[in-house]
Design a protein around this motif. Sequence first.
Motif, short mmCIF file in Angstrom:
data_model
loop_
_atom_site.label_atom_id
_atom_site.label_comp_id
_atom_site.label_asym_id
_atom_site.label_seq_id
_atom_site.Cartn_x
_atom_site.Cartn_y
_atom_site.Cartn_z
N ASN A 8 0.87 -1.08 0.02
CA ASN A 8 -0.05 0.10 0.03
C ASN A 8 0.75 1.37 -0.11
OD1 ASN A 8 0.97 -0.14 2.41
ND2 ASN A 8 -1.03 0.30 3.65
N SER A 9 2.06 1.19 -0.11
CA SER A 9 3.02 2.02 -0.45
C SER A 9 2.55 3.33 -1.53
CB SER A 9 4.46 1.80 -0.81
OG SER A 9 4.79 1.14 0.25
N GLY A 10 2.90 4.46 -1.23
CA GLY A 10 2.53 5.68 -2.35
C GLY A 10 3.36 5.28 -3.59
N LEU A 11 2.86 5.88 -4.65
CA LEU A 11 3.53 5.44 -5.94
C LEU A 11 4.92 6.32 -5.99
CD1 LEU A 11 0.78 5.42 -8.62
CD2 LEU A 11 1.97 3.28 -7.92
N THR A 12 5.09 7.30 -5.62
CA THR A 12 6.20 8.23 -5.59
C THR A 12 7.21 7.49 -4.84
OG1 THR A 12 5.11 10.44 -5.64
CG2 THR A 12 7.20 10.31 -4.82
N TYR A 13 6.90 7.01 -3.47
CA TYR A 13 7.83 6.09 -3.00
C TYR A 13 8.32 4.98 -3.67
CZ TYR A 13 9.96 3.04 0.72
OH TYR A 13 10.89 2.30 1.47
N ALA A 14 7.29 4.22 -4.32
CA ALA A 14 7.57 3.00 -5.21
C ALA A 14 8.67 3.56 -6.43
CB ALA A 14 6.34 2.71 -5.74
N LEU A 15 8.26 4.59 -6.81
CA LEU A 15 9.21 5.02 -7.81
C LEU A 15 10.80 4.92 -7.41
CD1 LEU A 15 9.33 5.81 -10.93
CD2 LEU A 15 9.03 7.96 -9.95
N LYS A 16 10.81 5.55 -6.10
CA LYS A 16 12.27 6.08 -5.37
C LYS A 16 12.72 4.55 -4.88
CE LYS A 16 11.10 10.61 -3.79
NZ LYS A 16 11.06 11.23 -2.45
N TYR A 17 12.07 3.49 -4.51
CA TYR A 17 12.41 2.58 -4.16
C TYR A 17 12.95 1.62 -5.34
CZ TYR A 17 12.16 -2.36 -2.56
OH TYR A 17 12.58 -3.67 -2.26
N MET A 54 13.63 4.26 -15.77
CA MET A 54 12.84 4.97 -14.78
C MET A 54 12.13 6.34 -15.33
SD MET A 54 13.63 3.07 -12.28
CE MET A 54 12.60 4.07 -11.43
N GLY A 55 12.62 6.73 -16.25
CA GLY A 55 11.93 7.66 -17.16
C GLY A 55 10.35 7.22 -17.59
N ILE A 56 10.41 6.01 -18.01
CA ILE A 56 9.12 5.61 -18.37
C ILE A 56 8.32 5.13 -16.94
CG2 ILE A 56 8.01 3.71 -19.39
CD1 ILE A 56 10.41 3.44 -21.29
N ALA A 57 8.79 4.78 -16.17
CA ALA A 57 8.38 4.34 -14.84
C ALA A 57 7.57 5.82 -14.02
CB ALA A 57 9.07 3.76 -13.90
N LYS A 58 8.40 6.81 -14.20
CA LYS A 58 7.94 8.04 -13.67
C LYS A 58 6.97 8.61 -14.56
CE LYS A 58 9.64 12.75 -12.60
NZ LYS A 58 10.92 13.60 -12.49
N GLU A 59 6.71 8.53 -15.80
CA GLU A 59 5.80 9.04 -16.85
C GLU A 59 4.71 8.39 -16.39
OE1 GLU A 59 4.90 9.37 -21.41
OE2 GLU A 59 6.72 8.43 -20.78
N PHE A 60 4.71 6.76 -16.08
CA PHE A 60 3.49 6.05 -15.64
C PHE A 60 2.90 6.48 -14.46
CE2 PHE A 60 1.73 2.77 -13.41
CZ PHE A 60 0.50 2.34 -14.09
N VAL A 61 3.61 6.74 -13.21
CA VAL A 61 3.33 7.24 -12.06
C VAL A 61 2.59 8.41 -12.26
CG1 VAL A 61 4.33 8.14 -10.10
CG2 VAL A 61 5.08 6.04 -10.82
N ASN A 62 3.23 9.37 -13.04
CA ASN A 62 2.58 10.86 -13.03
C ASN A 62 1.24 10.51 -13.84
OD1 ASN A 62 4.51 12.18 -11.93
ND2 ASN A 62 5.68 12.66 -14.14
N ALA A 102 10.16 -1.87 -19.66
CA ALA A 102 10.49 -0.88 -18.29
C ALA A 102 9.52 -0.96 -17.24
CB ALA A 102 10.42 0.45 -18.93
N LEU A 103 7.96 -1.10 -17.87
CA LEU A 103 7.14 -1.31 -16.72
C LEU A 103 6.95 -2.60 -15.91
CD1 LEU A 103 4.20 0.91 -18.25
CD2 LEU A 103 5.77 1.54 -16.26
N ARG A 104 7.27 -3.61 -16.73
CA ARG A 104 7.44 -4.82 -16.28
C ARG A 104 8.40 -4.96 -15.31
NH1 ARG A 104 8.11 -10.52 -20.13
NH2 ARG A 104 7.83 -11.89 -18.41
N LYS A 105 9.71 -4.60 -15.61
CA LYS A 105 10.66 -4.62 -14.57
C LYS A 105 10.39 -3.68 -13.49
CE LYS A 105 14.50 -5.55 -15.19
NZ LYS A 105 15.51 -6.73 -14.99
N PHE A 106 9.49 -2.52 -13.41
CA PHE A 106 9.33 -1.67 -12.71
C PHE A 106 8.37 -2.56 -11.39
CE2 PHE A 106 5.80 1.03 -10.97
CZ PHE A 106 6.69 1.89 -9.96
N PHE A 107 7.20 -3.04 -11.93
CA PHE A 107 6.34 -3.83 -11.08
C PHE A 107 7.00 -5.07 -10.43
CE2 PHE A 107 3.36 -1.17 -13.40
CZ PHE A 107 2.88 -0.72 -12.28
N GLU A 108 8.07 -5.76 -11.06
CA GLU A 108 8.44 -7.01 -10.61
C GLU A 108 9.19 -6.49 -9.32
OE1 GLU A 108 9.55 -9.78 -14.29
OE2 GLU A 108 11.13 -8.37 -13.64
#
Length: 296
Positions: A8-17, A54-62, A102-108
């Motif tokens: 249940n972490s926030g998406l911003t924290y997930a991106l940094k993690y 990470m640029g793609i992951a950030k774009e998705f989070v936004n 990129a998103l597959r790697k992020f969510f893994e």
Amino acid sequence: MELGIKRNSGLTYALKYAAKVLKQGIGVSKHEVYKRFGGKSPLIHSYSTFNRYMGIAKEFVNWAKEQGVNRLDKVQYEHVRDFLLSKSEYCSIRTLKVNASALRKFFETVGREDIAKRIGEDYQEIYSKGRAPGRALAFAHPERVISLLKEDVHKVIAELQLLTGARIGDVKKIQVLPEEKRVVITKSKGGRTREIDYSDRPEKFERIEKLVGELQEYLKGSSWSSVRESYYRDLRQAVCRSGEIYTGSHAFRVNYVKERLRELRERGYSEKEALQIIEYEIGHSRIEMSAYYSRG
């Protein structure tokens, strides 16, 4: 890999993690990591791939936040699929593949293997929606295409592309230096900084300066990613209404090269000299690319 993130972490924290975890592979032998994790590395091993993913992951989070999704546990696969398919209108098959990876790697990395698995299952169907690679063609009447755009902010973006030869991702980076009559675009493709001298075209510089100010005002209340996506939809429709061939907004960049080549030839430059100037202005490292664009 032991996770230091909650579902249940926030998406911003997930991106940094994710960034903290994935960058641990940079400078580390892939073979060592392959052995440790049974033939597949959960890390990223180069700065270029790390920055792009990470640029793609950030774009998705936004994008997700704009849809009202702020927590990791609230993300559904449908959100990811909608995001990727929304990019299919302007991304090539190859670019969509990179986005999906990129998103597959992020969510893994952040413990949402369920979403990563679904991306893998639908991988081919997703990237097949992308545009087939092809050569961008100049618009026969670019001003008419711009006039047919429905949104004023889209007209500003299109005219800036036409007047500066900017890639779509560079439009928001355009800076003007009034005293020098120069346009500067920092960190363009390949990390290059583009500088274009408009001292011989003061009227165009004044127009660019005005448009940059207008774009900055428009973007105060909107995210660039959402504006860019709606721009492509509007542009595709405008091109269709104009009777021209749609090859993406890169067409305005080709128009810039053709018009600039004409201007320089009229001022007495040889074709080779003109193409060398254009090569610098559009941020390419080879004169052959300027020549290629000029034939578009």
